[in-house]
Design a protein around this motif. Sequence first.
Motif, PDB file in Angstrom:
ATOM      1  N   LYS A 314     -14.811 142.505  41.510  1.00  0.00           N
ATOM      2  CA  LYS A 314     -15.864 141.567  41.954  1.00  0.00           C
ATOM      3  C   LYS A 314     -16.387 142.145  43.006  1.00  0.00           C
ATOM      4  O   LYS A 314     -15.755 142.058  44.188  1.00  0.00           O
ATOM      5  N   THR A 315     -17.946 142.130  43.267  1.00  0.00           N
ATOM      6  CA  THR A 315     -18.434 142.529  44.409  1.00  0.00           C
ATOM      7  C   THR A 315     -19.634 141.912  44.835  1.00  0.00           C
ATOM      8  O   THR A 315     -20.617 142.231  45.575  1.00  0.00           O
ATOM      9  N   ASP A 316     -19.683 140.685  44.194  1.00  0.00           N
ATOM     10  CA  ASP A 316     -20.981 139.601  44.501  1.00  0.00           C
ATOM     11  C   ASP A 316     -20.384 138.466  45.009  1.00  0.00           C
ATOM     12  O   ASP A 316     -20.956 137.194  44.636  1.00  0.00           O
ATOM     13  N   TRP A 344     -10.054 144.856  50.938  1.00  0.00           N
ATOM     14  CA  TRP A 344     -11.505 144.626  51.496  1.00  0.00           C
ATOM     15  C   TRP A 344     -11.298 144.760  52.940  1.00  0.00           C
ATOM     16  O   TRP A 344     -10.846 144.262  53.617  1.00  0.00           O
ATOM     17  N   TYR A 387     -14.846 147.981  49.799  1.00  0.00           N
ATOM     18  CA  TYR A 387     -13.852 147.913  49.004  1.00  0.00           C
ATOM     19  C   TYR A 387     -13.069 148.923  48.838  1.00  0.00           C
ATOM     20  O   TYR A 387     -13.822 150.239  48.530  1.00  0.00           O
ATOM     21  N   ASN A 408     -15.614 150.256  37.985  1.00  0.00           N
ATOM     22  CA  ASN A 408     -16.920 149.649  37.519  1.00  0.00           C
ATOM     23  C   ASN A 408     -17.621 150.542  37.038  1.00  0.00           C
ATOM     24  O   ASN A 408     -19.043 150.461  36.917  1.00  0.00           O
ATOM     25  N   ASP A 427     -16.631 150.945  46.577  1.00  0.00           N
ATOM     26  CA  ASP A 427     -17.510 150.135  46.534  1.00  0.00           C
ATOM     27  C   ASP A 427     -17.976 149.405  47.528  1.00  0.00           C
ATOM     28  O   ASP A 427     -17.213 149.319  48.799  1.00  0.00           O
ATOM     29  N   ASN A 428     -19.101 148.727  47.920  1.00  0.00           N
ATOM     30  CA  ASN A 428     -19.234 147.811  49.042  1.00  0.00           C
ATOM     31  C   ASN A 428     -20.258 146.681  48.744  1.00  0.00           C
ATOM     32  O   ASN A 428     -20.589 146.679  47.663  1.00  0.00           O
ATOM     33  N   MET A 429     -20.415 145.829  49.632  1.00  0.00           N
ATOM     34  CA  MET A 429     -20.927 144.442  49.534  1.00  0.00           C
ATOM     35  C   MET A 429     -21.779 144.087  50.732  1.00  0.00           C
ATOM     36  O   MET A 429     -21.100 144.035  51.851  1.00  0.00           O
TER      37      MET A 429
END
Length: 658
Positions: A314-316, A344, A387, A408, A427-429
């Motif tokens: 989950k990245t949102d 994270w 992440y 993902n 990943d990142n957000m």
Amino acid sequence: MYGNHFDKQTQRERTCSLVHGTWRCVGAKIACAGACALMVGQLLLPSVALATECDDSVAAMGEVAAAPVTPTVAEDTAATTAPAASTAPATDAAPAAQATAEPQQTAPTGATDESNDAAPAEQNTPSDNAATPANDAIMPCGVTDVVGGSDVRVNTTVVPHYTDCALPSNVTLEKGQSYTYGFPDVEGGMPDEPLCELVETKYYRADAASGTLAEVQDASMSDVTAHFEPVGDHMRLTLTFTGGAAGGSYRLTRNEALYIGAALEYTGTDYEGSSTILNETRYDYYLRYVINSEITLVASENEALHNLDVNDVKTDYAPGEAPRATATIPAADADKYEIAYECWEEMELNMESGESVPVAFWYSDPTEYKPGMKKIDHFEEGKFYMYSVELRLKGDNTVAGDCMMYVNGHWAHHIKTVNGVFAPNADNMLCEQPIDEWRAIDVIEINGATTTFKAGDKPVFTANVPTGSNSLPQCEFWTGSDGSEVNSQKFWDQNITNHIDVFKPGVTYRYGIYLKSARGFYFTPDTKLVINGQERGYQVADSVSDEDSGWIYTLWLNTDLTFTPEATPTPDLQPTPDPNPTPQPGVKPAAKPEVKPAAKPATTTATIKTVEKTTQAKKGDAVLATTGDTTAMTVAALGIAGATVAAAGLAATKRRKH
């Protein structure tokens, strides 16, 4: 097993020769000698028929008479056939004589063509048990072959050549891997077009009872595959452990010869009475496999992993939400690896170093926290998070050197650890409020862009967008028709090799711009571009879009806005008279008359130094006339500046006389 193969090669042996890896035809040479002998026999001995061959008992033994046919036999034959010779062509006797030709004699194709279609019987066909005689054994065949309409014979000596192909005594094969071994160069070279029999694939099954690798015909039942093939001038053997046999040592044996081909060499012509003897040597070439090796199979129930997948991350997260563990792995890989932990990190820009550094952390495994760490309880709006994930291998599984990892569905850089792999920044957000409605961007408006330059100007970038624009420029760039480039952002500009330092005349430059859409907005294929108040056409060089919706989030655009600097005009180089000419060497300018006060009048004098020329003036040169003074100069010698000075001197003299 190779007897049939020898039969197939008979015609090739008659016509071709292998010497240093190249087949050459030799039948023509032998045919030429046979034709000459035929003419001699017809002119000198028209009544002599063909000599008889060795008796059938010798031929049945597979041997060839070492000595030529005796004159007595030839005379008897001539006496018997003389009447027939006077009424029928001599060549009528050729088939009967050739019927007794022994199998090991080969008549060249050219020679048989000269004998009025008198073809010999099939010859030179080694039997299966003759495939492996002693190395290079010479086998003389004698004078037995009759090849023409007169007493022309062929004396063939057979010399076999064997190249032994052997493996090392011990070879270790790991499951899924191959072992390649190059056999020594083949003596005499390989054919340009190898026979199909030279390429072989054999299958072996590990037989624990006998401790050997037994050959099988079904590839699905094999544990080891052996592939033999010619490569250049040598043979290559590739062994592959493909089956599921348990580890152990097995004996692999192979002892057989593989025929390559033959080479004929003409060695000379002998004459014995009425007989013409053509001497030749035939070289037969074989590959002989003498494999007797111990093959050790290293079997493993585990394997090196080539792909690692992490899904459902989950990245949102919305502002205020707490992080949680969501990552999964494919069910098919559950026995190979597992999620060790997820992480994270809150990233913050360090103003001194210019790099982002972690300032707070969250781990799915609490044991990963270090003393003093700031923990992330919830995500905050406007902050940037990174992440990471670590995988732990199960059992004895390993990671292959070319292993790929995906998070993902996107490729992720990973690092091997003691028990698995770690993927930092998988990943990142950017934590932001959810978007209720996405809107399309109809027009991209760019203002203040500098779009024309002169030759020699340096590039400058001045573009901007109106306040509140949903199109966010990331960089401007120019590309030249000569392949040159320049970019407003150092990140891209520093990697350009053909860089535009200044704009060059005659080169056409095209304007480009890279844009991103603001959050909640997207570009479409119908989005218009307006630069400095004028709509421009463009081509999309690159973009990032959503596959499902087709919404475009970034655009690299090459516009139709171009310019071509002109070359700077060349100044007029026509000479302009100098108001203050420089005196020529040896000529002094006329001195200005000194003005005395009126109360004391006096005569002023001006002296001009005359330079005498030793070379006479050319005919037609203008001569400056004397005026009672001692000055005499030529315009050609003085030049423009000297003439001006001379004229000034003369004028002063005239004034002095008046």
